[in-house]
Scaffold this active site. Sequence first.
Site, PDB file in Angstrom:
ATOM      1  N   ALA A   6      -5.910  -2.764   5.655  1.00 24.46           N
ATOM      2  CA  ALA A   6      -5.444  -3.351   4.177  1.00 24.46           C
ATOM      3  C   ALA A   6      -4.887  -4.967   4.280  1.00 24.46           C
ATOM      4  O   ALA A   6      -3.447  -4.388   4.867  1.00 24.46           O
ATOM      5  CB  ALA A   6      -5.694  -2.860   3.103  1.00 24.46           C
ATOM      6  N   ASP A   7      -5.111  -5.455   3.382  1.00 22.45           N
ATOM      7  CA  ASP A   7      -3.676  -6.257   2.588  1.00 22.45           C
ATOM      8  C   ASP A   7      -4.292  -6.431   1.666  1.00 22.45           C
ATOM      9  O   ASP A   7      -4.745  -7.121   1.455  1.00 22.45           O
ATOM     10  CB  ASP A   7      -4.182  -7.880   4.064  1.00 22.45           C
ATOM     11  CG  ASP A   7      -2.762  -8.755   3.452  1.00 22.45           C
ATOM     12  OD1 ASP A   7      -1.982  -8.435   3.698  1.00 22.45           O
ATOM     13  OD2 ASP A   7      -3.295 -10.012   3.102  1.00 22.45           O
ATOM     14  N   THR A   8      -2.798  -6.700   0.925  1.00 22.83           N
ATOM     15  CA  THR A   8      -3.516  -7.157  -0.813  1.00 22.83           C
ATOM     16  C   THR A   8      -2.660  -8.319  -1.023  1.00 22.83           C
ATOM     17  O   THR A   8      -1.174  -9.060  -0.986  1.00 22.83           O
ATOM     18  CB  THR A   8      -2.719  -6.378  -1.308  1.00 22.83           C
ATOM     19  OG1 THR A   8      -3.839  -4.602  -1.300  1.00 22.83           O
ATOM     20  CG2 THR A   8      -2.705  -6.135  -3.361  1.00 22.83           C
ATOM     21  N   GLY A  29      -8.109  -7.283   1.004  1.00 24.07           N
ATOM     22  CA  GLY A  29      -8.961  -6.765   2.045  1.00 24.07           C
ATOM     23  C   GLY A  29      -9.355  -5.688   3.003  1.00 24.07           C
ATOM     24  O   GLY A  29      -7.973  -5.257   3.098  1.00 24.07           O
TER      25      GLY A  29
END
Length: 196
Positions: A66-68, A103
């Site tokens: 995950a990436d924020t 994502g």
Amino acid sequence: MIILASGSPRRRDLLLQIGASFRVVVSDAAEESGDALPPEELTVRNASAKAMAVAAQQPDFPVLGADTVVSLDGHIYGKPGGREDAVRMLSELSGRTHQVTTGIALAVGGRVFTDAAVTEVRFAPLSEVEILAYVESGEPLDKAGAYAIQGKAAVFVESLHGSFSNVVGLPLHAVARLAGKAGVNLYDHYGKGPTG
């Protein structure tokens, strides 16, 4: 059981909250940054890189990456470079509506399933005193956009449209939907938490 390819305690807590069966293996994949890509594309690429890096070492388990990021007017706000940068970010977000994009990528058996969630967050107008006091607390220094909605910055939020857990760092509904699409069971031992 899945592997969470992230050292984020917020993501770990969110998976614990829903009773997912998982363990953590932190990814060493390099992250892209900057405004060259739209937030959804950037975060999905970073999430995929994290998931694939760990999946190469742990091929027997589904791996979640995950990436924020926070964005406003096309500009992406990552983690602040220090106190001054955090003050600048919060001053720019003050009294405005920004987007939080996460994502997610699930690497399973050589395939990668991806999705992204976007939440609109409106901040109240913030005084210089409020911003400085918050930055001095140290809380914003390792957070995208220089704030933690689940922490002291909750008082800054006038309204929110979309997934709350996305703003914390992991859109749980999107993760569950993606797991279903990939044929992955998040709950091998439903309700018992992580297994290692």
